[in-house]
Design an enzyme around this catalytic site. Structure first.
Site, short mmCIF file in Angstrom:
data_model
loop_
_atom_site.label_atom_id
_atom_site.label_comp_id
_atom_site.label_asym_id
_atom_site.label_seq_id
_atom_site.Cartn_x
_atom_site.Cartn_y
_atom_site.Cartn_z
N PHE A 1 -0.89 -3.30 -0.93
CA PHE A 1 -1.91 -3.15 -2.09
C PHE A 1 -1.26 -3.92 -3.17
CE2 PHE A 1 -4.19 -2.20 -5.76
CZ PHE A 1 -5.45 -2.13 -5.23
N ASP B 1 7.10 -6.83 -4.98
CA ASP B 1 5.92 -6.41 -5.77
C ASP B 1 6.56 -5.02 -6.25
OD1 ASP B 1 3.91 -4.52 -6.71
OD2 ASP B 1 2.27 -5.68 -5.56
N LYS C 1 2.39 -0.97 -14.42
CA LYS C 1 2.06 0.44 -14.30
C LYS C 1 3.04 1.31 -15.46
CE LYS C 1 0.37 1.47 -9.88
NZ LYS C 1 -1.19 1.86 -10.24
#
Length: 394
Positions: free
Chosen positions: A135, A220, A249
């Site tokens: 993702f 990532d 995040k």
């Protein structure tokens, strides 16, 4: 509360399946709804609130910066941004930083940089390989980088130049990679796909293949970065250095901020005008991120995460022994933990919520546990008691 739910459902785009819960405020590892009910938060805004809710250092940094300057164009310098980019470079081993507003923006920038760099080698070097169940975001390019068809359906035509391989399968990557490969883009530990931790030598073997074919290696780190695993970045668990890293995040502790970082050689492919952002690296977001760094350093969160993680995972493994028909596997690193179930996890998440515990289910059958990094053993025990009660009732 009902009025808030009704109005939001009337006007907000229909893209979220929300729980009928209106949250009002948080403190540490707990949040409170508008009725004053207390919930233990083991989701942390999906791995975002890493220093907990309303941490005094974060609140103070945001408040002070808001009173000085909230936004400044990147046409000028600010000391708060300077401090952050230096800390990011020093902690990652990268040389250059670009500050954005989200994980998707960070990944978009990484894709652009990789393509620009590779085009200087060959105009045909455009393919980006990612992993199944990854993702990487919801923009058009990051949808294509996300190797899950369910996110891509209905948005065609989509950008070209992406291909996919199974995660943690070096032979599959060796069969796919070629001189046309621009970059391999992987999560050091897969989050949304179900908390998948690679074998010990997998990422090193990926690095070797990238070097052999002149492809860049992009990690990532949006979910597994910022001390989540007990290391500042997830890839540091495996002693492999990438060419580009993406972050978001936990970086701002709840304030929106993203980034991509690169080596000097790769970053040199960019020239003024090749990329930009109006809000990226604004003083408010940078102040928040600097406060997060301060808390990680001053409260020794790397060591703390390692300590409580050992306790947490051991307890979950004991729970697996108690419920062998329900729990297939416990996996993860640090405070990024997944419980693979033999049944869909949705009802278990709902049952926990009814008992005052917030967790999440991803990939249909994996309970994802990503609490604030300041969580204590007492709160872990509290979480385990609720989960045990819910599993026992099944």
């Amino acid at each position: 509360m009902n009025n808030c739910i009704e109005i939001t459902d009337k006007y907000y785009m229909p893209v979220f399946n929300r729980y009928p819960l209106v949250l009002d405020y948080g403190q540490g590892c707990y949040v409170y709804d508008t009725n004053g009910r207390k919930y233990l938060d083991f989701l942390a805004g999906i791995a975002v609130n890493i220093v907990g809710h309303a941490h005094p250092k974060l609140v103070e940094a945001i408040s002070q910066q808001a009173g000085k300057m909230i936004h400044c164009s990147n046409l000028y310098y600010t000391a708060v941004q300077t401090r952050l980019v230096e800390r990011l470079a020093n902690s990652s081993g990268m040389d250059r930083v670009f500050l954005a507003n989200s994980g998707a923006e960070g990944n978009e920038g990484a894709i652009k940089l990789a393509r620009k760099y590779a085009k200087k080698i060959s105009p045909d070097k455009v393919e980006i390989i990612t992993a199944n169940h990854s993702f990487h975001g919801r923009t058009l390019a990051t949808l294509m980088a996300t190797a899950q068809p369910k996110y891509q359906q209905g948005f065609e035509p989509l950008p070209q130049g992406f291909s996919y391989v199974p995660y943690n399968d070096i032979k599959a990557l060796a069969d796919k990679i070629s001189d046309r490969t621009c970059a391999v883009m992987l999560e050091a530990i897969q989050g949304e796909g179900g908390i998948h931790v690679p074998d010990g030598q997998y990422l090193a073997a990926v690095r070797e293949l990238c070097d052999r074919y002149g492809a860049l290696l992009i990690f990532d780190e949006i979910q597994c970065g910022m001390a989540r695993t007990g290391k500042m970045f997830g890839y540091q668990l495996f002693n492999v250095k990438p060419d580009i890293i993406t972050l978001a995040k936990g970086l701002g502790g709840g304030v929106p901020i993203g980034a991509f970082l690169a080596t000097e050689q790769v970053a040199a492919a960019f020239s003024p005008g090749d990329h930009g952002s109006t809000f990226g690296g604004n003083p408010l977001a940078c102040a928040a991120a600097n406060a997060v760094f301060d808390v990680i350093e001053q409260e020794n969160l790397l060591e703390h995460v390692q300590e409580v993680s050992s306790y947490f995972i051991a307890k979950l493994q004991s729970m697996q022994e108690k419920y062998p028909k329900l729990i297939q596997e416990v996996r993860g690193k640090g405070l990024m933990v997944g419980i693979e179930l033999s049944v869909p996890g949705k009802d278990i998440v709902t049952g926990c919520l009814e008992q005052g515990l917030i967790i999440n289910c991803t990939a249909n059958t994996v309970l994802r546990l990503v609490p604030p990094l300041v969580v204590q053993r007492q709160q872990i025990d509290e979480m385990l008691n609720v989960l045990d009660s819910v599993l026992e009732s099944r």
